[in-house]
Write an enzyme that holds these catalytic residues in place. Structure first.
Site, mmCIF file in Angstrom:
data_model
loop_
_atom_site.group_PDB
_atom_site.id
_atom_site.type_symbol
_atom_site.label_atom_id
_atom_site.label_comp_id
_atom_site.label_asym_id
_atom_site.label_seq_id
_atom_site.Cartn_x
_atom_site.Cartn_y
_atom_site.Cartn_z
ATOM 1 N N ASP A 48 7.751 13.006 -2.713
ATOM 2 C CA ASP A 48 6.664 12.071 -2.448
ATOM 3 C C ASP A 48 5.779 12.570 -1.311
ATOM 4 O OD1 ASP A 48 7.226 10.330 -4.418
ATOM 5 O OD2 ASP A 48 8.072 8.761 -3.144
ATOM 6 N N LYS A 70 1.635 9.818 -4.176
ATOM 7 C CA LYS A 70 0.251 9.339 -4.210
ATOM 8 C C LYS A 70 -0.580 10.187 -3.275
ATOM 9 C CE LYS A 70 0.595 4.345 -4.865
ATOM 10 N NZ LYS A 70 0.462 3.090 -4.125
ATOM 11 N N MET A 184 3.833 -2.000 3.769
ATOM 12 C CA MET A 184 2.650 -2.067 2.887
ATOM 13 C C MET A 184 1.850 -3.347 3.115
ATOM 14 S SD MET A 184 4.314 -0.613 -0.652
ATOM 15 C CE MET A 184 5.962 -1.267 -0.457
HETATM 16 N N1 SAH Z 1 11.083 3.876 0.975
HETATM 17 C C1 SAH Z 1 10.246 3.815 2.169
HETATM 18 C C2 SAH Z 1 9.153 2.777 2.046
HETATM 19 C C3 SAH Z 1 8.143 3.110 0.958
HETATM 20 S S1 SAH Z 1 6.867 1.908 0.878
HETATM 21 C C4 SAH Z 1 11.129 3.523 3.382
HETATM 22 O O1 SAH Z 1 12.299 3.174 3.213
HETATM 23 O O2 SAH Z 1 10.654 3.648 4.508
HETATM 24 C C5 SAH Z 1 5.620 2.677 1.849
HETATM 25 C C6 SAH Z 1 5.397 1.872 3.124
HETATM 26 O O3 SAH Z 1 6.429 2.162 4.051
HETATM 27 C C7 SAH Z 1 4.118 2.192 3.848
HETATM 28 O O4 SAH Z 1 3.027 1.468 3.323
HETATM 29 C C8 SAH Z 1 4.441 1.742 5.258
HETATM 30 O O5 SAH Z 1 4.354 0.336 5.357
HETATM 31 C C9 SAH Z 1 5.916 2.104 5.363
HETATM 32 N N2 SAH Z 1 6.136 3.411 6.004
HETATM 33 C C10 SAH Z 1 6.795 4.455 5.473
HETATM 34 N N3 SAH Z 1 6.870 5.473 6.355
HETATM 35 C C11 SAH Z 1 6.241 5.057 7.471
HETATM 36 C C12 SAH Z 1 5.985 5.652 8.746
HETATM 37 N N4 SAH Z 1 6.399 6.873 9.051
HETATM 38 N N5 SAH Z 1 5.309 4.925 9.655
HETATM 39 C C13 SAH Z 1 4.910 3.666 9.390
HETATM 40 N N6 SAH Z 1 5.105 3.059 8.202
HETATM 41 C C14 SAH Z 1 5.771 3.740 7.261
#
Ligand code: SAH
Length: 266
Positions: A48, A70, A184
């Site tokens: 990803d 994406k 998100m």
């Molecule tokens: N599976 C991922 C989440 C995927 S959804 C997890 O467990 O972290 C994607 C969302 O995750 C983004 O829109 C944001 O809200 C959050 N996100 C993921 N990585 C991030 C980061 N390094 N800093 C801030 N928000 C993050």
């Protein structure tokens, strides 16, 4: 490093298997030992956008690297195609690594991919990762729980599968959980804050926007519930929101801000 990893007696990454692995929130040092092993042994890696390139660089020569995330908000391939590809590559005898940001089972569609593999009778292993809602808070110096501030925490997505704010029971959420962590949720931060205030939360309750957590450009804005919408709209796109008294602890615990070299920036 190698010697100690061998001593862990990690399970073999067998041919014909798919490993669904969480890479953690950013800093490549936050991946698990199983995740590292999977990267170095995989024949195919479907990754990803949120996965750090330095992790991908550890793959063996000749690996099939496939971007399946994406870019600029546009999905490179359909969810169904990704699931089919995972199953096909495994059935051809490949060791297939599906590498996702954070944890694969936290708002990451890992559950859907695992369901597709189960239906196709492809064996798979789930390797959890540090989710942004935990690792991101840690890198912002905000304990997810603390006995003085909260005995519960809830993870919420601000983005339903139809792209709208999910139709949650905001009254119950506002009353039921002392700390709320939103993924998100940048677009609807203002609406979320209004719904929580309407549920009885104090407008001056501490809140934070943690952007690019554990990545280069990490930026934390501490605000309050009534200021959350404005703080989120001026934050970088990749961010999580936190509402709760535990946010105050950052005043004492912002370890990263005090040790600028501690982050492992890209
Ligand atoms: N599976 C991922 C989440 C995927 S959804 C997890 O467990 O972290 C994607 C969302 O995750 C983004 O829109 C944001 O809200 C959050 N996100 C993921 N990585 C991030 C980061 N390094 N800093 C801030 N928000 C993050």
């Amino acid at each position: 490093m190698d010697k100690s990893l061998a001593a862990l007696n990690l399970p073999p990454f067998e041919k014909g298997w798919v490993w669904l692995v969480g890479a953690g929130p950013g800093d490549p040092g936050l991946i698990t030992a199983l995740g590292l092993k999977a990267i170095t042994e995989a024949d195919y890696i479907l990754y990803d956008a949120l996965v750090d390139e330095r992790l991908l660089a550890l793959a063996k020569t000749g690996v099939g690297m496939i971007f399946a995330g994406k870019r600029a908000g546009v999905r490179s391939c359909k969810q169904e195609d990704i699931s089919n590809l995972l199953a096909d590559l495994a059935k051809k005898g490949g060791r297939v690594l599906r590498l996702k940001g954070g944890d694969p089972f936290v708002f990451g569609r890992g559950g859907e991919e695992a369901q597709a593999l189960a239906a196709a009778r492809v064996p798979f292993r789930i390797v959890p990762g540090i989710t942004a809602g935990i690792g991101g808070l840690a890198y912002a110096g905000i304990p997810v729980t603390h006995r003085d501030t909260n005995h519960a925490v809830t993870f919420i997505t601000g983005h339903g599968s139809d792209g709208k704010l999910p139709g949650l029971d905001w009254k119950a959420l506002g009353k039921g959980s002392q700390t709320l962590v939103f993924y998100m949720a940048r677009k609807y931060a203002g609406e979320i804050a209004d719904a929580l205030i309407a549920s009885g939360r104090k407008p001056d309750e501490p809140a934070a926007v943690i952007a690019n957590a554990a990545r280069a450009g990490q930026a934390v804005t501490v605000t309050d519930l009534k200021g959350l919408g404005a703080a989120a709209s001026s934050a970088p796109a990749l961010c999580i929101l936190v509402v709760g008294e535990n946010v105050r602890l950052r005043e004492e615990l912002d370890w990263l801000g005090k040790t600028a070299t501690a982050l492992n920036p890209a």
